[in-house]
Motif scaffolding. Structure first.
Motif, mmCIF file in Angstrom:
data_model
loop_
_atom_site.group_PDB
_atom_site.id
_atom_site.type_symbol
_atom_site.label_atom_id
_atom_site.label_comp_id
_atom_site.label_asym_id
_atom_site.label_seq_id
_atom_site.Cartn_x
_atom_site.Cartn_y
_atom_site.Cartn_z
ATOM 1 N N UNK A 66 0.837 -1.208 0.000
ATOM 2 C CA UNK A 66 0.000 0.000 0.000
ATOM 3 C C UNK A 66 0.868 1.253 0.000
ATOM 4 N N UNK A 67 1.871 1.289 0.867
ATOM 5 C CA UNK A 67 2.727 2.475 0.955
ATOM 6 C C UNK A 67 3.557 2.672 -0.313
ATOM 7 N N UNK A 68 4.003 1.576 -0.921
ATOM 8 C CA UNK A 68 4.734 1.680 -2.193
ATOM 9 C C UNK A 68 3.828 2.285 -3.270
ATOM 10 N N UNK A 69 2.575 1.835 -3.324
ATOM 11 C CA UNK A 69 1.664 2.335 -4.342
ATOM 12 C C UNK A 69 1.316 3.804 -4.107
ATOM 13 N N UNK A 70 1.111 4.185 -2.866
ATOM 14 C CA UNK A 70 0.832 5.594 -2.562
ATOM 15 C C UNK A 70 2.020 6.459 -2.972
ATOM 16 N N UNK A 71 3.223 5.984 -2.698
ATOM 17 C CA UNK A 71 4.414 6.731 -3.111
ATOM 18 C C UNK A 71 4.461 6.872 -4.630
ATOM 19 N N UNK A 72 4.095 5.818 -5.346
ATOM 20 C CA UNK A 72 4.080 5.884 -6.801
ATOM 21 C C UNK A 72 3.049 6.910 -7.280
ATOM 22 N N UNK A 73 1.851 6.893 -6.663
ATOM 23 C CA UNK A 73 0.817 7.872 -7.032
ATOM 24 C C UNK A 73 1.320 9.290 -6.803
ATOM 25 N N UNK A 74 1.990 9.512 -5.699
ATOM 26 C CA UNK A 74 2.499 10.852 -5.395
ATOM 27 C C UNK A 74 3.564 11.282 -6.392
ATOM 28 N N UNK A 75 4.476 10.359 -6.726
ATOM 29 C CA UNK A 75 5.499 10.691 -7.727
ATOM 30 C C UNK A 75 4.860 10.989 -9.072
ATOM 31 N N UNK A 76 3.850 10.234 -9.442
ATOM 32 C CA UNK A 76 3.159 10.458 -10.701
ATOM 33 C C UNK A 76 2.488 11.827 -10.707
#
Length: 122
Positions: A66-76
């Motif tokens: 979950x935290x990896x995906x949230x980080x990806x969303x934020x970077x995007x």
């Protein structure tokens, strides 16, 4: 990591991969991105495997995903903001500008609603 830890990890990955892949797919919406997310989370979890001996490894791995995906969303989201270059400014200058708000107002605005007469009982 000793042989017991390796065996426990292999058993966990074998038995829980389908469920964890479903979670990863729900987070990403794409099968290939889900595989990448799962592998990335597993790579972050393996060094902590000894500490997870008595804890909930599946819950830990889900949290990492979950935290990896949230980080990806934020970077995007941050990547979408780009500074304008000189060429962008030139294109922007050639676009027609919208008229000022007063000019956009309707030439025939709706009349105000009728006011009740003083003789009306209602």
């Amino acid at each position: 990591m000793d042989e017991d830890d390796r065996a426990r990890l292999a058993e966990f990955v074998t038995s829980r991969t389908p469920a964890l892949m479903r979670v990863a797919y729900l987070l990403t919406g794409d099968r290939h991105a889900a595989e990448d997310l799962f592998q990335s989370a597993l790579a972050r979890t393996i060094p902590r495997w000894r500490a997870l001996r008595h804890a909930d490894p599946e819950g830990y791995l889900r949290t990492v995903m979950y935290r990896e995906q949230v980080s990806w969303w934020r970077r995007l989201g941050r990547r979408r903001e780009t500074a304008l270059t000189g060429a962008d400014e030139a294109v922007r200058a050639t676009r027609p500008r919208s008229p000022p708000p007063a000019a956009r107002a309707s030439p025939n605005p709706c009349p105000p609603p009728p006011r009740p007469h003083a003789a009306d009982p209602g």
